[in-house]
Design a protein around this motif. Structure first.
Motif, PDB file in Angstrom:
ATOM      1  N   ASP B 253       2.185  -5.834  -1.074  1.00  0.00           N
ATOM      2  CA  ASP B 253       2.251  -5.003   0.129  1.00  0.00           C
ATOM      3  C   ASP B 253       3.461  -4.073  -0.013  1.00  0.00           C
ATOM      4  OD1 ASP B 253       2.335  -3.740   2.535  1.00  0.00           O
ATOM      5  OD2 ASP B 253       2.392  -5.556   3.767  1.00  0.00           O
ATOM      6  N   ALA B 254       3.175  -2.808  -0.304  1.00  0.00           N
ATOM      7  CA  ALA B 254       4.247  -1.848  -0.591  1.00  0.00           C
ATOM      8  C   ALA B 254       4.580  -0.979   0.618  1.00  0.00           C
ATOM      9  CB  ALA B 254       3.855  -0.988  -1.788  1.00  0.00           C
ATOM     10  N   THR B 255       4.209  -1.463   1.820  1.00  0.00           N
ATOM     11  CA  THR B 255       4.462  -0.654   3.026  1.00  0.00           C
ATOM     12  C   THR B 255       5.913  -0.178   3.085  1.00  0.00           C
ATOM     13  OG1 THR B 255       2.808  -1.954   4.200  1.00  0.00           O
ATOM     14  CG2 THR B 255       4.280  -0.607   5.546  1.00  0.00           C
ATOM     15  N   THR B 256       6.842  -1.088   2.831  1.00  0.00           N
ATOM     16  CA  THR B 256       8.256  -0.713   2.950  1.00  0.00           C
ATOM     17  C   THR B 256       8.689   0.270   1.863  1.00  0.00           C
ATOM     18  OG1 THR B 256       8.870  -2.631   1.626  1.00  0.00           O
ATOM     19  CG2 THR B 256       8.921  -2.916   4.019  1.00  0.00           C
ATOM     20  N   MET B 257       7.880   0.396   0.822  1.00  0.00           N
ATOM     21  CA  MET B 257       8.243   1.288  -0.283  1.00  0.00           C
ATOM     22  C   MET B 257       7.653   2.689  -0.104  1.00  0.00           C
ATOM     23  SD  MET B 257       9.902  -0.958  -2.039  1.00  0.00           S
ATOM     24  CE  MET B 257      10.331  -0.129  -3.557  1.00  0.00           C
ATOM     25  N   LEU B 258       6.850   2.877   0.954  1.00  0.00           N
ATOM     26  CA  LEU B 258       6.134   4.158   1.088  1.00  0.00           C
ATOM     27  C   LEU B 258       7.060   5.380   1.129  1.00  0.00           C
ATOM     28  CD1 LEU B 258       3.177   3.193   3.438  1.00  0.00           C
ATOM     29  CD2 LEU B 258       3.106   3.689   0.994  1.00  0.00           C
ATOM     30  N   PRO B 259       8.203   5.314   1.846  1.00  0.00           N
ATOM     31  CA  PRO B 259       9.088   6.489   1.809  1.00  0.00           C
ATOM     32  C   PRO B 259       9.530   6.819   0.377  1.00  0.00           C
ATOM     33  CG  PRO B 259       9.742   4.981   3.564  1.00  0.00           C
ATOM     34  CD  PRO B 259       8.707   4.272   2.755  1.00  0.00           C
ATOM     35  N   ASP B 260       9.811   5.779  -0.403  1.00  0.00           N
ATOM     36  CA  ASP B 260      10.246   5.999  -1.791  1.00  0.00           C
ATOM     37  C   ASP B 260       9.104   6.545  -2.655  1.00  0.00           C
ATOM     38  OD1 ASP B 260      12.916   4.783  -1.397  1.00  0.00           O
ATOM     39  OD2 ASP B 260      11.739   2.958  -1.095  1.00  0.00           O
ATOM     40  N   LEU B 261       7.910   6.023  -2.416  1.00  0.00           N
ATOM     41  CA  LEU B 261       6.764   6.490  -3.205  1.00  0.00           C
ATOM     42  C   LEU B 261       6.454   7.956  -2.876  1.00  0.00           C
ATOM     43  CD1 LEU B 261       4.541   3.282  -2.996  1.00  0.00           C
ATOM     44  CD2 LEU B 261       5.622   4.206  -5.057  1.00  0.00           C
ATOM     45  N   ARG B 262       6.635   8.308  -1.608  1.00  0.00           N
ATOM     46  CA  ARG B 262       6.416   9.708  -1.237  1.00  0.00           C
ATOM     47  C   ARG B 262       7.476  10.596  -1.894  1.00  0.00           C
ATOM     48  NH1 ARG B 262       6.221  11.845   4.906  1.00  0.00           N
ATOM     49  NH2 ARG B 262       8.365  11.069   4.827  1.00  0.00           N
ATOM     50  N   ALA B 263       8.730  10.134  -1.835  1.00  0.00           N
ATOM     51  CA  ALA B 263       9.809  10.909  -2.463  1.00  0.00           C
ATOM     52  C   ALA B 263       9.592  11.019  -3.970  1.00  0.00           C
ATOM     53  CB  ALA B 263      11.157  10.252  -2.167  1.00  0.00           C
ATOM     54  N   ALA B 264       8.925  10.012  -4.535  1.00  0.00           N
ATOM     55  CA  ALA B 264       8.665  10.019  -5.981  1.00  0.00           C
ATOM     56  C   ALA B 264       7.594  11.038  -6.364  1.00  0.00           C
ATOM     57  CB  ALA B 264       8.244   8.623  -6.444  1.00  0.00           C
ATOM     58  N   GLY B 265       6.884  11.570  -5.373  1.00  0.00           N
ATOM     59  CA  GLY B 265       5.867  12.587  -5.666  1.00  0.00           C
ATOM     60  C   GLY B 265       4.490  12.030  -5.955  1.00  0.00           C
ATOM     61  N   VAL B 266       4.273  10.783  -5.560  1.00  0.00           N
ATOM     62  CA  VAL B 266       2.963  10.159  -5.779  1.00  0.00           C
ATOM     63  C   VAL B 266       1.888  10.877  -4.950  1.00  0.00           C
ATOM     64  CG1 VAL B 266       1.687   8.042  -5.253  1.00  0.00           C
ATOM     65  CG2 VAL B 266       3.905   7.908  -6.399  1.00  0.00           C
ATOM     66  N   ALA B 267       0.725  11.133  -5.562  1.00  0.00           N
ATOM     67  CA  ALA B 267      -0.314  11.902  -4.876  1.00  0.00           C
ATOM     68  C   ALA B 267      -1.255  11.027  -4.059  1.00  0.00           C
ATOM     69  CB  ALA B 267      -1.135  12.696  -5.899  1.00  0.00           C
ATOM     70  N   ALA B 268      -1.453   9.793  -4.495  1.00  0.00           N
ATOM     71  CA  ALA B 268      -2.471   8.977  -3.840  1.00  0.00           C
ATOM     72  C   ALA B 268      -2.072   7.509  -3.821  1.00  0.00           C
ATOM     73  CB  ALA B 268      -3.801   9.141  -4.562  1.00  0.00           C
ATOM     74  N   LEU B 269      -2.463   6.845  -2.733  1.00  0.00           N
ATOM     75  CA  LEU B 269      -2.144   5.431  -2.527  1.00  0.00           C
ATOM     76  C   LEU B 269      -3.432   4.640  -2.506  1.00  0.00           C
ATOM     77  CD1 LEU B 269       0.278   6.041   0.482  1.00  0.00           C
ATOM     78  CD2 LEU B 269       0.924   5.758  -1.928  1.00  0.00           C
TER      79      LEU B 269
END
Lengths: 306, 325
Positions: B253-269
């Motif tokens: 469950d990567a909910t808490t990591m979503l801000p970091d994943l967005r900052a990382a430039g990830v296109a899709a979850l």
């Protein structure tokens, strides 16, 4: 049928590693030797100083030397090291991850057992990009091996034939985890298990083996009794993966059985004396990889440890 | 960031569309996809109808053809690609290099995603797929930290997709033969990991024993919640003692990591779970829609909303935090 010695998968002491290859060069009837650290880049610096001498000794003894690439690379320094390896014209690279293909730029290379080649069309694609030798994934059944090998007569095909079978790779180091250490500060605890650390079930049944970030079979692959089937399928080399036993004697034994100097049954018995771990060949027959299928088709499974 | 949801059946796909998924991934009902479970997946006709339905609501459908083609029968995988293209899939998700080569040559206009099963874990490997087959997106294996994902996304000129919820692969995907070693059935060849057909539960001296093939994977004391016997999440022993040597039976469950994943430039979850039921799909999609809306609005993220749907009610952020290693 030729013999290839695969890379040492375990964390051996650097001097032992060097001396092992010196002895292989001088005494083992193997045609090709794959050198290099393929499992964990943290172990690489220890071997580095010995690699030139090892390569020279092996080549001097008439062995073909391949340099194996890392199976899983993510750090910039790992990528840089592999790019340098790919650039070196002194030997052929054995590619264990597709990352290396771009680095090789079409140069002739070998492909190791960690690259997923499950069919003739994938094999043909790699051959078109310069792969001249392919060691197929250990879990492939004989029917697939035959189909792939027959479709590309100009490529040499090899099959994993002795040693604990590599089954998985992870970013997590299980040796470090077991010792309550972080991977970054692992203290190289995997060196305590130069043959892999046996993992048993809660019923004390031997099951797997741990080797840092890699998971191997508990059993030792032995395709000694399947040489004729492999030959007939178009396989041109059998890979022996180094374990903590007399690998020169193992290589001689395989050579003698291939050459018909000793019978399979006698060879199998001698192999059990050289390396008493339970043997398996189930993958070849589409059975669980842990099983051993006898010549008469009986399927034997691992038995609980005494 | 695009929210990609699983669908094991046409009904689940309808639910995911209704719940507001941006895209849905699914596969044909044969060994060409990595969730080849009985009673699951789509016939050719269902695939055509389902894609048409999703498109009516502006939802994309990505067709996973992500096992490795069987020697001697590569045509089955090639036909799956042809049929997905014909059904107007928005992308095909492929793992096998030979199948990718076929797709790139036969259907050069078709959008091609690199499956997590292809084990593309660094920029060089990703570049190989982009340069060779014009891949437009890569699903990253669950072995990378968020920092590594950020570095990759910066270096490659292709979209990255990551798993955020569901089962957690501990080993690098596409390079694991553990299941095949124990059962003879392989994720890469047969599309199954720890297959249900090889699982047995039995009572032994008051405890519940779970077995996979011939091997005991776990034992549970009375009252202890029994997890599914996924091989790498079993309890084993070494000379050092006994326990979960590879991974605890927890879900990602990567909910808490979503801000970091967005900052990382990830296109899709991506949400894992094509084998899960309709209620799961609906609830997970809706929850993540809420989470992403909160993220966009700068509101605090609702965390732990999905604990009830996770394995053993325990979750992990897996490899996203470097300490996992």
């Amino acid at each position: 049928m030729q013999l290839t010695l695969g890379p040492v998968l375990f964390n051996w002491k650097p001097e032992e590693w060097r001396d092992f290859y010196f002895r292989i060069a001088d005494e083992a009837p193997v045609d090709t030797v794959v050198v290099g650290e393929v499992v964990c880049s943290k172990r690489q610096p220890f071997l580095e100083e010995h690699i030139p001498a090892v390569v020279e000794r092996l080549a001097g003894a008439g062995k073909k030397v391949l340099m194996g690439s890392l199976v899983l690379m993510s750090l910039p320094r790992e990528r840089k090291a592999m790019a340098e390896l790919a650039d070196d014209d002194g030997f052929m690279m054995e590619v264990n991850d597709l990352s290396c293909l771009g680095m090789l730029g079409g140069k002739s290379h070998a492909i190791g057992p960690f690259v997923n080649i499950y069919n003739e069309s994938t094999a043909a694609y790699f051959a078109s990009r310069g792969a001249s030798r392919i060691c197929l994934p250990p879990e492939l059944p004989l029917s697939a091996i035959r189909s792939i090998a027959k479709s590309l007569p100009n490529v040499s095909f090899e099959v994993f034939s002795f040693g604990r079978v590599p089954l998985a790779i992870s970013a997590r180091c299980y040796h470090a985890r077991l010792n309550k250490l972080a991977k970054d500060n692992c203290k190289f605890v995997c060196e305590q298990d130069p043959d892999g650390l046996a993992v048993t079930t809660l019923d004390d049944e031997p099951f797997l083996a741990m080797n840092g970030v890699q998971t191997l079979s508990y059993t030792c692959a032995s395709l000694l009794g399947d040489i004729d089937k492999l030959k007939d399928a178009g396989v041109s080399s059998m890979r022996l993966s180094p374990q903590q036993c007399d690998m020169v004697a193992v290589a001689k034994l395989y050579r003698d059985v291939i050459d018909g100097k000793i019978a399979v049954a006698e060879g199998a018995q001698k192999l059990d004396q050289l390396y008493p771990l339970k043997k398996s060949n189930g993958f070849l027959f589409s059975k669980p990889g842990a099983a051993f299928v006898t010549d008469s088709g009986d399927v034997r499974r691992i038995v609980p440890a005494a | 960031m695009e929210l990609i949801c699983p669908a094991g059946t046409p009904a689940a796909l309808h639910d995911a569309v209704a719940a507001g998924a941006d895209a849905i991934y699914c596969g044909f009902n044969d060994e060409t996809n990595a969730r080849n479970f009985p009673g699951l997946n789509f016939s050719r006709e269902e695939m055509r109808e389902s894609i048409a339905h999703a498109h009516r609501y502006g939802t994309k459908v990505l067709v996973a053809i992500n096992t490795f083609a069987r020697a001697g029968n590569v045509e089955l995988w090639q036909r799956a690609v042809d049929d997905a293209v014909e059904a107007e899939a928005d992308a095909v998700i492929l793992a096998d290099v030979g199948v990718m080569d076929y797709c790139a040559k036969t259907h050069p206009e078709q959008r091609l995603h690199v499956s997590v099963q292809a084990a593309a874990a660094n920029p060089d490997s990703i570049r190989f797929y982009v340069d060779s087959f014009n891949a437009q997106r890569v699903v990253l294996p669950r072995v990378l930290s968020v920092q590594e994902i950020a570095a990759i996304t910066k270096e490659v000129k292709v979209e990255t997709e990551v798993f955020i919820f569901g089962g957690l692969c501990v080993m690098e995907e596409g390079r694991c033969s553990l299941s095949s070693y124990a059962t003879g059935k392989s994720p890469n060849m047969d599309g199954v990991c720890s297959p249900a057909a090889s699982i047995q539960y039995r009572e032994e001296n008051g405890s519940l024993v779970s077995r996979l093939g011939d091997f005991t994977i776990n034992k549970f004391a009375k009252g202890e919640a029994a997890a599914y016997p996924t091989l790498c999440k079993g309890r084993y022993q070494t000379d050092e003692g006994c326990g979960y040597l590879f991974e605890d039976p927890a879900s990602l469950d990567a909910t808490t990591m979503l801000p970091d994943l967005r900052a990382a430039g990830v296109a899709a979850l991506k949400i894992e779970g094509r084998q899960r039921g309709r209620a799961y799909i609906e609830r997970v999609v809706k929850t993540f829609k809420d989470v992403l809306a909160a993220l966009d609005d700068g509101r605090p993220l609702p965390v732990d909303a999905l604990r009830g749907l996770t394995e053993g009610q325990s979750t992990t952020t897996g490899a996203y935090k470097k300490t996992w290693r």
